[in-house]
Structures are given as structure tokens and as C-alpha cells.
Design a protein around this motif. Structure first.
Motif, PDB file in Angstrom:
ATOM      1  N   VAL A  74       0.848  -1.196   0.000  1.00 17.80           N
ATOM      2  CA  VAL A  74       0.000   0.000   0.000  1.00 17.80           C
ATOM      3  C   VAL A  74       0.881   1.242   0.000  1.00 17.80           C
ATOM      4  O   VAL A  74       1.826   1.345   0.786  1.00 17.80           O
ATOM      5  CB  VAL A  74      -0.936   0.007   1.235  1.00 17.80           C
ATOM      6  N   HIS A  75       0.578   2.168  -0.902  1.00 17.55           N
ATOM      7  CA  HIS A  75       1.357   3.406  -1.001  1.00 17.55           C
ATOM      8  C   HIS A  75       0.444   4.626  -1.110  1.00 17.55           C
ATOM      9  O   HIS A  75      -0.629   4.554  -1.683  1.00 17.55           O
ATOM     10  CB  HIS A  75       2.223   3.401  -2.265  1.00 17.55           C
ATOM     11  N   ARG A  76       0.966   5.732  -0.584  1.00 20.39           N
ATOM     12  CA  ARG A  76       0.402   7.036  -0.922  1.00 20.39           C
ATOM     13  C   ARG A  76       1.415   7.721  -1.818  1.00 20.39           C
ATOM     14  O   ARG A  76       2.612   7.700  -1.535  1.00 20.39           O
ATOM     15  CB  ARG A  76       0.214   7.909   0.325  1.00 20.39           C
ATOM     16  N   GLY A  77       0.920   8.294  -2.914  1.00 24.64           N
ATOM     17  CA  GLY A  77       1.778   9.126  -3.745  1.00 24.64           C
ATOM     18  C   GLY A  77       1.353  10.548  -3.470  1.00 24.64           C
ATOM     19  O   GLY A  77       0.221  10.913  -3.740  1.00 24.64           O
ATOM     20  N   GLU A  78       2.236  11.344  -2.864  1.00 22.05           N
ATOM     21  CA  GLU A  78       1.846  12.703  -2.496  1.00 22.05           C
ATOM     22  C   GLU A  78       2.988  13.658  -2.782  1.00 22.05           C
ATOM     23  O   GLU A  78       4.123  13.236  -2.983  1.00 22.05           O
ATOM     24  CB  GLU A  78       1.423  12.747  -1.019  1.00 22.05           C
ATOM     25  N   MET A  79       2.684  14.957  -2.781  1.00 22.38           N
ATOM     26  CA  MET A  79       3.711  15.954  -3.105  1.00 22.38           C
ATOM     27  C   MET A  79       4.793  15.944  -2.029  1.00 22.38           C
ATOM     28  O   MET A  79       4.490  16.289  -0.881  1.00 22.38           O
ATOM     29  CB  MET A  79       3.102  17.349  -3.214  1.00 22.38           C
ATOM     30  N   TRP A  80       6.051  15.602  -2.337  1.00 18.53           N
ATOM     31  CA  TRP A  80       6.536  14.970  -3.540  1.00 18.53           C
ATOM     32  C   TRP A  80       7.320  13.763  -3.129  1.00 18.53           C
ATOM     33  O   TRP A  80       8.547  13.756  -3.138  1.00 18.53           O
ATOM     34  CB  TRP A  80       7.425  15.947  -4.333  1.00 18.53           C
ATOM     35  N   SER A 101      -3.689   9.064  -4.230  1.00 16.47           N
ATOM     36  CA  SER A 101      -3.064  10.352  -3.939  1.00 16.47           C
ATOM     37  C   SER A 101      -4.010  11.212  -3.108  1.00 16.47           C
ATOM     38  O   SER A 101      -5.209  11.221  -3.349  1.00 16.47           O
ATOM     39  CB  SER A 101      -2.762  11.068  -5.258  1.00 16.47           C
ATOM     40  N   PRO A 102      -3.471  11.945  -2.119  1.00 19.50           N
ATOM     41  CA  PRO A 102      -4.318  12.869  -1.356  1.00 19.50           C
ATOM     42  C   PRO A 102      -4.320  14.282  -1.941  1.00 19.50           C
ATOM     43  O   PRO A 102      -5.064  15.130  -1.463  1.00 19.50           O
ATOM     44  CB  PRO A 102      -3.650  12.878   0.019  1.00 19.50           C
ATOM     45  N   ASP A 103      -3.468  14.553  -2.947  1.00 18.26           N
ATOM     46  CA  ASP A 103      -3.391  15.927  -3.439  1.00 18.26           C
ATOM     47  C   ASP A 103      -3.591  16.069  -4.949  1.00 18.26           C
ATOM     48  O   ASP A 103      -4.692  16.335  -5.387  1.00 18.26           O
ATOM     49  CB  ASP A 103      -2.080  16.587  -2.973  1.00 18.26           C
ATOM     50  N   LEU A 119      -2.118   7.821 -10.365  1.00 17.90           N
ATOM     51  CA  LEU A 119      -2.738   8.004  -9.052  1.00 17.90           C
ATOM     52  C   LEU A 119      -3.584   9.274  -9.081  1.00 17.90           C
ATOM     53  O   LEU A 119      -3.062  10.383  -8.989  1.00 17.90           O
ATOM     54  CB  LEU A 119      -1.674   8.085  -7.955  1.00 17.90           C
ATOM     55  N   ILE A 120      -4.872   9.068  -9.229  1.00 17.83           N
ATOM     56  CA  ILE A 120      -5.809  10.185  -9.275  1.00 17.83           C
ATOM     57  C   ILE A 120      -6.316  10.412  -7.852  1.00 17.83           C
ATOM     58  O   ILE A 120      -6.666   9.446  -7.164  1.00 17.83           O
ATOM     59  CB  ILE A 120      -6.977   9.855 -10.235  1.00 17.83           C
ATOM     60  N   PRO A 121      -6.321  11.672  -7.370  1.00 19.40           N
ATOM     61  CA  PRO A 121      -6.704  11.926  -5.981  1.00 19.40           C
ATOM     62  C   PRO A 121      -7.991  11.201  -5.580  1.00 19.40           C
ATOM     63  O   PRO A 121      -9.031  11.379  -6.214  1.00 19.40           O
ATOM     64  CB  PRO A 121      -6.876  13.447  -5.938  1.00 19.40           C
ATOM     65  N   GLY A 122      -7.881  10.363  -4.551  1.00 18.28           N
ATOM     66  CA  GLY A 122      -9.045   9.676  -4.010  1.00 18.28           C
ATOM     67  C   GLY A 122      -9.459   8.411  -4.738  1.00 18.28           C
ATOM     68  O   GLY A 122     -10.261   7.645  -4.215  1.00 18.28           O
ATOM     69  N   GLN A 123      -8.940   8.175  -5.936  1.00 17.14           N
ATOM     70  CA  GLN A 123      -9.287   6.944  -6.651  1.00 17.14           C
ATOM     71  C   GLN A 123      -8.235   5.887  -6.349  1.00 17.14           C
ATOM     72  O   GLN A 123      -7.039   6.166  -6.430  1.00 17.14           O
ATOM     73  CB  GLN A 123      -9.363   7.186  -8.162  1.00 17.14           C
ATOM     74  N   ILE A 124      -8.699   4.697  -5.999  1.00 17.28           N
ATOM     75  CA  ILE A 124      -7.770   3.655  -5.577  1.00 17.28           C
ATOM     76  C   ILE A 124      -7.297   2.859  -6.789  1.00 17.28           C
ATOM     77  O   ILE A 124      -8.087   2.183  -7.448  1.00 17.28           O
ATOM     78  CB  ILE A 124      -8.421   2.739  -4.529  1.00 17.28           C
ATOM     79  N   ALA A 125      -6.003   2.958  -7.062  1.00 17.14           N
ATOM     80  CA  ALA A 125      -5.405   2.222  -8.181  1.00 17.14           C
ATOM     81  C   ALA A 125      -4.839   0.913  -7.659  1.00 17.14           C
ATOM     82  O   ALA A 125      -4.320   0.846  -6.547  1.00 17.14           O
ATOM     83  CB  ALA A 125      -4.307   3.065  -8.823  1.00 17.14           C
ATOM     84  N   ARG A 126      -4.961  -0.131  -8.462  1.00 19.68           N
ATOM     85  CA  ARG A 126      -4.569  -1.469  -8.040  1.00 19.68           C
ATOM     86  C   ARG A 126      -3.894  -2.179  -9.200  1.00 19.68           C
ATOM     87  O   ARG A 126      -4.338  -2.082 -10.335  1.00 19.68           O
ATOM     88  CB  ARG A 126      -5.853  -2.236  -7.723  1.00 19.68           C
ATOM     89  N   ASN A 127      -2.840  -2.927  -8.902  1.00 20.18           N
ATOM     90  CA  ASN A 127      -2.167  -3.700  -9.936  1.00 20.18           C
ATOM     91  C   ASN A 127      -1.366  -4.805  -9.263  1.00 20.18           C
ATOM     92  O   ASN A 127      -0.782  -4.576  -8.201  1.00 20.18           O
ATOM     93  CB  ASN A 127      -1.226  -2.784 -10.733  1.00 20.18           C
ATOM     94  N   THR A 128      -1.369  -5.996  -9.860  1.00 18.03           N
ATOM     95  CA  THR A 128      -0.604  -7.081  -9.245  1.00 18.03           C
ATOM     96  C   THR A 128       0.634  -7.387 -10.080  1.00 18.03           C
ATOM     97  O   THR A 128       0.634  -7.203 -11.300  1.00 18.03           O
ATOM     98  CB  THR A 128      -1.440  -8.371  -9.120  1.00 18.03           C
ATOM     99  N   TYR A 129       1.659  -7.838  -9.386  1.00 14.09           N
ATOM    100  CA  TYR A 129       2.901  -8.170 -10.080  1.00 14.09           C
ATOM    101  C   TYR A 129       3.694  -9.176  -9.253  1.00 14.09           C
ATOM    102  O   TYR A 129       3.664  -9.130  -8.017  1.00 14.09           O
ATOM    103  CB  TYR A 129       3.751  -6.914 -10.296  1.00 14.09           C
TER     104      TYR A 129
END
Ligand code: CUA
Length: 184
Positions: A74-80, A101-103, A119-129
Motif C-alpha cells: 500500500v502506497h500514498r503518492g503525495e507531493m513529492w 493520492s491525497p493531493d 494516481l488520481i486523488p481519491g481513486q484507488i489504483a490497483r495492480n498485481t505483479y
């Protein structure tokens, strides 16, 4: 002559109608039967961007075992920056990357893999690898997100199952582990 033109017109009209129905069927089949939808819709979830830092699982990002027998990362991508900026995962296990993303809009790309999310703010992106080779993989923001965009990167350390288990239990890592793959 006139009737042949009429026949050709009729044939094209029928062909057009058949193609239209086929495309509509494909669209509904993909959406309803196969569950293919736009990111962030239906089961993937949308959360209030301002609440990302206090909403599970993004309030405690990191790597943890999931119900499918693999691991969630689980990650947050935020500035910066990425939170966390560095993770350790085991080789050969399915890793589900979950991020938002929160921003502003950020990118989430892992070099040398097919992991490539927006990573669109508030939309949960998911991918498996599943990583096949131990080593260090760079995590890169590849969407311009502001003046410090170029400083937004992180690292994924992929280690053997033994080394991963040792880290989990806090045991010292085997000295025979190849150089460059140990914790700093
Ligand atoms: Cu975040 Cu570019």
C-alpha cells in the motif's frame, strides 16, 4: 439499375446495424460480464482525497500479507514523495500494489516491470505483479505533479523468501546473501 443501388444501400444499412449491435454487445459484455470498468469505479472504490491519510489502508501504508496468499503493498503518492519510499517484498510472490493520492495526480511506475498506474486523488489504483528476480527496482512518479516532481521516487527491494522471513522475525540476515541486496 435502380434496384441494384437500392439493394446495395440496404446491404450497407444492415451491415452497419449488425456492427453497431455487435459493438454494443461487446461493451456491455466487457462491463457487466467481465467487470472491466474505468479506474476508481465500482469495487475499486473512491475516497475523499482530503481523508486519504486517515482512511485505511492508506493511514498505515506498507507491505502486509493479504487474503489471496500474497502481499499487499500500500502506497500514498503525495507531493513529492512516495509513502513509504522504500519497501521490501519477497521474490516469486504475487504483490498487489494499492495506491492513491491525497493531493494532485501522480504516476506510479516501477522500472523494468509492467507496473504503470496513474494516481488520481481519491481513486484507488490497483495492480498485481510477481517479481522473478531479486534486486532493487526504482519506483518513479511519471506524471508531472509540481516543482519537485523530479525528486519523487522510491525503491522496491526484492529479496529471497528466506531473507524476507528473516526480516519479518528480526533475525540477522544471512551473511552469504549477495552484496548489494542487504539493508543499508
Ligand atoms: Cu508526483 Cu510527479
Amino acid at each position: 439499375m435502380a434496384s441494384r443501388v437500392h439493394q446495395a444501400e440496404k446491404a450497407f444499412l444492415i451491415l452497419g446495424a449488425v456492427i453497431l449491435v455487435a459493438f454494443l454487445f461487446a461493451l456491455f459484455f466487457a462491463s457487466l460480464a467481465m467487470g472491466i470498468n474505468l479506474p476508481g469505479k465500482v469495487e475499486r472504490g473512491i475516497i475523499d482525497p482530503s481523508a486519504v491519510r486517515t482512511t485505511a489502508p492508506f493511514d498505515e501504508p506498507g507491505v502486509r500479507p493479504n487474503d489471496e496468499g500474497g502481499y499487499d503493498a500500500v502506497h500514498r503518492g503525495e507531493m513529492w514523495r512516495f509513502v513509504p519510499a522504500e519497501i521490501v517484498v519477497p521474490v516469486g510472490e504475487e504483490i498487489t500494489f494499492i495506491a492513491t493520492s491525497p493531493d494532485v495526480i501522480h504516476g506510479f511506475h516501477v522500472a523494468d516491470t509492467r507496473i504503470n498506474m496513474m494516481l488520481i486523488p481519491g481513486q484507488i489504483a490497483r495492480n498485481t505483479y510477481t517479481f522473478r528476480e531479486p534486486g532493487r527496482y526504482q519506483m518513479i512518479c511519471h506524471e508531472y505533479c509540481g516543482p519537485a516532481h523530479h525528486t519523487m521516487f522510491g525503491e522496491i527491494m526484492v529479496v529471497t523468501a528466506d531473507e524476507f522471513a528473516a526480516r519479518e522475525t528480526g533475525e540477522p540476515v544471512d551473511a552469504a546473501a549477495p552484496a548489494g541486496e542487504e539493508a543499508p
